[in-house]
Write an enzyme that holds these catalytic residues in place. Structure first.
Site, mmCIF file in Angstrom:
data_model
loop_
_atom_site.group_PDB
_atom_site.id
_atom_site.type_symbol
_atom_site.label_atom_id
_atom_site.label_comp_id
_atom_site.label_asym_id
_atom_site.label_seq_id
_atom_site.Cartn_x
_atom_site.Cartn_y
_atom_site.Cartn_z
ATOM 1 C CE1 TYR A 142 -3.498 -2.641 0.552
ATOM 2 C CE2 TYR A 142 -4.640 -0.663 1.259
ATOM 3 C CZ TYR A 142 -4.670 -1.978 0.847
ATOM 4 O OH TYR A 142 -5.870 -2.616 0.730
ATOM 5 C CE LYS A 191 1.821 -17.695 -2.825
ATOM 6 N NZ LYS A 191 0.985 -18.914 -2.911
ATOM 7 C CG ASP A 223 -2.055 -20.508 -1.519
ATOM 8 O OD1 ASP A 223 -1.522 -20.470 -0.386
ATOM 9 O OD2 ASP A 223 -1.553 -21.139 -2.466
ATOM 10 C CG ASP A 247 -8.138 -4.641 1.626
ATOM 11 O OD1 ASP A 247 -9.070 -4.144 2.286
ATOM 12 O OD2 ASP A 247 -8.087 -4.610 0.385
ATOM 13 C CG ASP A 251 -13.603 -7.004 2.266
ATOM 14 O OD1 ASP A 251 -13.320 -6.284 3.243
ATOM 15 O OD2 ASP A 251 -14.062 -6.552 1.199
#
Ligand code: IPM
Ligand code: MG
Length: 356
Positions: A142, A191, A223, A247, A251
Site C-alpha cells: 500500500y 506467502k 492461499d 484487506d 472481507d
C-alpha cells in the site's frame, strides 16, 4: 469524563451511518455521565470537492488533537478518474499513516441470531466462531514504491511490497498481546514460498513468538489461509498478516459473519489513541436511500469506548443493545433473511438506541 472525538463522515453511506453512531454515543454519554465532544472534519472525496485534497492539513491537526477518530467511509465512482494521489482512498491511507496507526484490529464474530445470514453450512459454524484479524496498516504494498515505465510489452506499472523488521516486530507483538487476552493462538498468514518480504515477515514473527511462550503460533500460506477460513473458521483465534492480505482476508471473514455490514474495526498505534471505522466501504449504490446497515459503525463506537477510553461497561452496553435488536428479528437489507423484520438505516439506529 470528557472525550474529544474527531468525526469524518466521508462519502457515500458514510454520513448516514455516522449519524446513527453519534446518536448512540450521545445516549451512552447521558446514561453513564460522560461528555463526548464531536468535531467534524473532512476527508475523502468530499474533502477533495471542497479543498482540492482528500486529506486537508486541518483534518490531520484536529485528529491529532482528539482522543479518538470516528470515520464512516470514503470513495465513490464520482472520483474514479482522479490520479492516484488525489483519490479519496489516498486520504484514508494517509490519515492512517499520519496518525501512526499501524495495527488494524478487525474482529469477525458470528452473532447467534445471524447464523442464517452466514453462507456456510450449519455444521461448519455450529457453536459460532470468534476471529480477530490483526492487519498491518501502514506498510507493505500500500505504501511501497510505485510507478510506470516502458517495457518490451508496452507500458508497465509496478507496486512494491516492502517490510522492515521494526514494522513486523510491532504488529507481531500486538497480535501476541491480543491473543493473550483471548484463546492464546496466533495464526500468521503470509506467502513465504514466493515472496522475500514474507520470508523476513515469518522470520521476525517466529522470533517475537519466543517472548510469548504461553501463546501458540501457526503459519499458513495466504492461499491456504483463504481456503481454511471457509473450510473451518472455528480453527482461528488471532490472525496476523500484512496490509494487503489483511484487506482481503478481513472481507472474507466478514462475509462469514453474515454481512460485511456488521464488522467494526479499530486502528491503533502506540498508546490509547485510535481511529474507528466500519470495514465496509462507502456503498455509493445505496447511499442516501436509508438502506445501509449502521451496525458496523455503531459497533466501532463500542471498540472506541473500550480501547481508547477504557470504558468496558459502556462498550458492552452498545454491543448488547445491538445483539438485542438482532435477537428481536430486526434486519437491514444486507442481513435480511425470510421471516425477519426489514428496517432502514434510521430505524435500525433508533432500535439500538431504545435497547441501550
Ligand atoms: C479497507 C478498505 C481500504 C483499504 C480502501 C478503501 C483503501 O478496503 O479499509 O479495508 O484497502 O484499506
Ligand atoms: Mg478493505
Amino acid at each position: 469524563m470528557k472525550y474529544k472525538i474527531a468525526v469524518i463522515r466521508g462519502d457515500g453511506i458514510g454520513p448516514e451511518i455516522i449519524d446513527q453512531a453519534l446518536l448512540i454515543l450521545n445516549k451512552i454519554g447521558d446514561l453513564f455521565g460522560h461528555s463526548f465532544n464531536f468535531t467534524e472534519v473532512l476527508a475523502g472525496g468530499c474533502a477533495y470537492d471542497v479543498k482540492g485534497t482528500p486529506l486537508p492539513q486541518e483534518t490531520i491537526d484536529i485528529c491529532k488533537n482528539s482522543d479518538a477518530v470516528l470515520l464512516g467511509a470514503v470513495g465513490g465512482p464520482k472520483w474514479d478518474e482522479l490520479p492516484g494521489d488525489l483519490r479519496p482512498e489516498k486520504g484514508l491511507l494517509q490519515i492512517r499513516k499520519e496518525l501512526g496507526l499501524y495495527a488494524n484490529i478487525r474482529p469477525a464474530i458470528l452473532y447467534d441470531p445471524l447464523k442464517d445470514a452466514c453462507p456456510l453450512k450449519s455444521e461448519i459454524i455450529d457453536g459460532g466462531f470468534d476471529i480477530c484479524v490483526v492487519r498491518e496498516l501502514t506498510g507493505g504494498i500500500y505504501f511501497g514504491e510505485r510507478g510506470r515505465k516502458k517495457s518490451a510489452m508496452g507500458e508497465a506499472a509496478y507496486d512494491t511490497e516492502l517490510y522492515s523488521t521494526g514494522e513486523i516486530e510491532r504488529i507481531a507483538r500486538k497480535a501476541f498481546e491480543i491473543a493473550r487476552q483471548r484463546n492464546k493462538l496466533v495464526t500468521n498468514i503470509d506467502k513465504m514460498n514466493v515472496l522475500e518480504s514474507s520470508r523476513l515477515w515469518r522470520e521476525v514473527v517466529n522470533r517475537i513468538a519466543l517472548d510469548y511462550p504461553d501463546v501458540t503460533l501457526n503459519h499458513l500460506l495466504v492461499d491456504n489461509g483463504a481456503m481454511q477460513l471457509i473450510r473451518d473458521p472455528k480453527q482461528f483465534d488471532v490472525i496476523v498478516t500484512t496490509n494487503m492480505f489483511g484487506d482481503i482476508l478481513s472481507d472474507e471473514a466478514s462475509m462469514l459473519t453474515g454481512s460485511i455490514g456488521m464488522l467494526p474495526s479499530a486502528s491503533l498505534g502506540e498508546g490509547k489513541f485510535g481511529l474507528y471505522e466500519p470495514i465496509h466501504g462507502s456503498a455509493p449504490d445505496i447511499a442516501g436511500q436509508d438502506k445501509s446497515n449502521p451496525l458496523a459503525t455503531i459497533l466501532s463506537t463500542a471498540m472506541m469506548l473500550r480501547f481508547s477510553f477504557g470504558l468496558q461497561e459502556e462498550g458492552k452496553a452498545v454491543e448488547s443493545a445491538v445483539e438485542k435488536v438482532l435477537v428481536k428479528g430486526y434486519r437491514t437489507g444486507d442481513i435480511y433473511s425470510k421471516g425477519m423484520k426489514l428496517v432502514g438505516t434510521r430505524e435500525m439506529g433508533k432500535l439500538v438506541l431504545e435497547n441501550l
